[in-house]
Design an enzyme around this catalytic site. Structure first.
Site, PDB file in Angstrom:
ATOM      1  N   ARG A  51       0.600  -1.359   0.075  1.00 37.38           N
ATOM      2  CA  ARG A  51      -0.339  -0.287  -0.228  1.00 37.38           C
ATOM      3  C   ARG A  51       0.533   1.381   0.512  1.00 37.38           C
ATOM      4  NH1 ARG A  51       1.895   1.849   4.053  1.00 37.38           N
ATOM      5  NH2 ARG A  51       0.428   3.747   3.585  1.00 37.38           N
ATOM      6  N   GLY A  52       0.247   2.516   0.131  1.00 38.65           N
ATOM      7  CA  GLY A  52       0.701   3.639  -0.392  1.00 38.65           C
ATOM      8  C   GLY A  52       1.400   3.874  -1.692  1.00 38.65           C
ATOM      9  N   ALA A  53       1.435   5.545  -2.618  1.00 40.59           N
ATOM     10  CA  ALA A  53       1.242   5.864  -3.202  1.00 40.59           C
ATOM     11  C   ALA A  53       1.938   4.638  -4.112  1.00 40.59           C
ATOM     12  CB  ALA A  53       0.963   7.635  -3.563  1.00 40.59           C
ATOM     13  N   ARG A  91      -7.408   0.119  -6.779  1.00 41.17           N
ATOM     14  CA  ARG A  91      -7.338   0.970  -5.859  1.00 41.17           C
ATOM     15  C   ARG A  91      -7.250   2.388  -6.739  1.00 41.17           C
ATOM     16  NH1 ARG A  91      -4.342   1.311  -0.908  1.00 41.17           N
ATOM     17  NH2 ARG A  91      -5.997   2.598  -0.476  1.00 41.17           N
ATOM     18  N   GLN A 190      -2.451   3.648   9.772  1.00 44.06           N
ATOM     19  CA  GLN A 190      -1.319   3.079   9.344  1.00 44.06           C
ATOM     20  C   GLN A 190      -0.206   4.223   9.789  1.00 44.06           C
ATOM     21  OE1 GLN A 190      -4.229   3.705   7.220  1.00 44.06           O
ATOM     22  NE2 GLN A 190      -3.764   3.730   5.206  1.00 44.06           N
ATOM     23  N   ASP A 231      -1.303  11.439  -3.327  1.00 44.83           N
ATOM     24  CA  ASP A 231      -2.272   9.888  -3.842  1.00 44.83           C
ATOM     25  C   ASP A 231      -1.992  10.440  -4.286  1.00 44.83           C
ATOM     26  OD1 ASP A 231      -1.983   8.074  -1.883  1.00 44.83           O
ATOM     27  OD2 ASP A 231      -2.678   9.279  -0.867  1.00 44.83           O
ATOM     28  N   ASN A 241      -5.761  13.118  -0.661  1.00 40.29           N
ATOM     29  CA  ASN A 241      -4.636  12.226   0.287  1.00 40.29           C
ATOM     30  C   ASN A 241      -5.681  11.948   1.608  1.00 40.29           C
ATOM     31  OD1 ASN A 241      -1.574  10.911   1.436  1.00 40.29           O
ATOM     32  ND2 ASN A 241      -2.357  12.627   2.978  1.00 40.29           N
ATOM     33  N   LYS A 242      -4.385  10.279   2.408  1.00 39.83           N
ATOM     34  CA  LYS A 242      -5.660   9.920   3.369  1.00 39.83           C
ATOM     35  C   LYS A 242      -6.047  10.871   4.157  1.00 39.83           C
ATOM     36  CE  LYS A 242      -4.921   6.342   3.455  1.00 39.83           C
ATOM     37  NZ  LYS A 242      -6.584   5.299   2.794  1.00 39.83           N
TER      38      LYS A 242
HETATM   39  O1  MRU Z   1      -4.443   3.420   1.636  1.00 44.61           O
HETATM   40  P1  MRU Z   1      -3.286   3.879   1.757  1.00 44.61           P
HETATM   41  O2  MRU Z   1      -2.355   3.130   2.856  1.00 44.61           O
HETATM   42  O3  MRU Z   1      -2.589   2.792  -0.098  1.00 44.61           O
HETATM   43  O4  MRU Z   1      -3.135   5.450   2.108  1.00 44.61           O
HETATM   44  C1  MRU Z   1      -2.100   6.303   0.834  1.00 44.61           C
HETATM   45  C2  MRU Z   1      -1.439   6.555   1.461  1.00 44.61           C
HETATM   46  O5  MRU Z   1      -0.234   6.095   2.458  1.00 44.61           O
HETATM   47  C3  MRU Z   1      -1.591   8.147   2.173  1.00 44.61           C
HETATM   48  O6  MRU Z   1      -2.801   8.421   1.770  1.00 44.61           O
HETATM   49  C4  MRU Z   1      -0.109   8.778   2.149  1.00 44.61           C
HETATM   50  O7  MRU Z   1      -0.190   9.895   2.837  1.00 44.61           O
HETATM   51  C5  MRU Z   1      -0.439   9.294   0.515  1.00 44.61           C
HETATM   52  S1  MRU Z   1       1.347   9.061   0.094  1.00 44.61           S
HETATM   53  C6  MRU Z   1       1.887   7.398  -0.351  1.00 44.61           C
END
Ligand code: MRU
Length: 352
Positions: A51-53, A91, A190, A231, A241-242
């Site tokens: 996970r994570g961008a 995703r 996270q 993201d 973003n999250k």
């Molecule tokens: O849903 P995730 O854990 O894949 O979320 C993405 C992220 O990790 C966050 O939004 C993060 O702050 C962005 S940078 C990877």
């Protein structure tokens, strides 16, 4: 990054297998797992084993390369197109996933070898860009700074180094005395699970705070700087973003706390006019209703933490309008979140 005495990347490809750190088990267990075809890679992305961008971008690139490797002679094109569709449906929000698929798909039309080389290039570039974000972001951090971060935009969210945490690692390495406030980041935690694990391993002083504590700490002058990841970034500087990032940004503006976003150019969507055009992923209500963790004997359990009979809504991301963002830290330097600076970035970039 070092785990124990060994250096790891979050995801990598050897031959026709992809290896990844199983992030759902962290921080309780560190395990490497393997994916041998596109479908297994997609499963890993959907279930957030990776996970994570940037990390899902690299994984998506490897998944696309595997489709070219594994495609049968008969119906080859249909096989590859449906693999691409499956990857792109995993995703929807993170731009890096689509960027990697586009690159590897185009290379694969030339040859299988080129698909593999391009997937490796995407992963290597992600690590290099993240390192440079640390170099530029470190310039913002003064000795004694208390920094807040949201979610996990550390090395686990990318191939290596991370984005929001990369400047923190660089500052710590340089000997600056810093302290990190880690938003727990409900519902999947996270921050509490992954960012805290990363910082603990790196020996960086930090504390986990409830998601709703940020405003209080900022109002008391306890936060000098906030850095988050991204993201997807639109052409006008709006940032997805999250979930929860938007609230932090509004509060940061109210209390005069500089709010920076750290992201590589591959996270910018040069076709997206503004944040309204960004698709926000809706995830299962179970992520809100249940929590998972080990008991005293280390056995994992899933328990309900919400009132039985009630349902939950679970948008995974939000969009922070550019007006709340002080600057965006990229591998090419720190820019203002404006149409002008983003179009200049597009012109100087191989991503445009
Ligand atoms: O849903 P995730 O854990 O894949 O979320 C993405 C992220 O990790 C966050 O939004 C993060 O702050 C962005 S940078 C990877």
């Amino acid at each position: 990054m070092l785990v124990g005495i060994k250096n790891y990347r979050t995801v990598w490809m050897e031959g026709s297998s992809v290896f990844l750190i199983e992030q759902n088990l962290l921080p309780f267990e560190f395990r490497i797992i393997q994916a041998d075809d596109t479908h297994e890679c997609c499963q890993a992305i959907r279930t957030m084993k990776v996970r994570g961008a940037g990390a899902i971008g690299a994984m998506a690139g490897f998944a696309m390369a595997l489709a070219f490797i594994k495609a049968p002679q008969k119906n080859r094109h249909t096989f590859i197109l449906s693999a691409r569709e499956e990857i792109e449906a995993t995703r929807p929000t993170a731009r890096n996933l689509f960027y990697a698929v586009e690159k590897v798909f185009a290379a694969g039309l030339r040859s299988v070898d080129e698909a593999v080389q391009m997937a490796q290039w995407v992963a290597d570039k992600d690590a290099k860009d993240s390192r440079m974000i640390g170099v530029y972001g470190n310039e913002l951090i003064k000795n004694g700074f208390r920094i807040e971060t949201h979610c996990n935009a550390g090395w686990l969210a990318f191939v290596d180094y991370g984005t929001a945490l990369s400047p923190v690692y660089a500052a710590h390495k340089e000997g600056k005395n810093i302290f990190v406030y880690v938003d727990e980041t409900r519902p999947r935690n996270q921050g509490a699970r992954l960012t805290a694990w990363e910082l603990y391993n790196a020996g960086i002083p930090h504390v986990i705070i409830p998601d709703n504590a940020g405003a209080h700490l900022m109002s008391q002058g306890k936060i000098d700087l906030m850095i988050t990841g991204a993201d997807r970034i639109a052409k006008n500087g709006d940032v997805a973003n999250k979930i929860g990032t938007l609230e932090k940004a509004i509060v940061a503006k109210e209390y005069g706390v500089p709010f920076y976003v750290a992201a590589p150019v591959s996270t910018f969507d040069f076709t997206c006019e503004d944040g309204k055009d960004i698709t926000i992923e809706e995830r299962s209500e179970d992520e809100v209703l249940y929590q998972e963790g080990p008991d005293a004997d280390g056995r994992m359990h899933r328990i309900r933490v919400c009132s039985p009979g009630s349902h939950a809504e679970n948008p995974a991301f939000d969009v922070t309008p550019a007006k709340y963002i002080t600057g965006i830290i990229t591998e090419k330097g720190i820019i203002k979140p404006t149409k002008e600076s983003i179009s200049k970035l597009a012109l100087s970039s191989e991503y445009a």
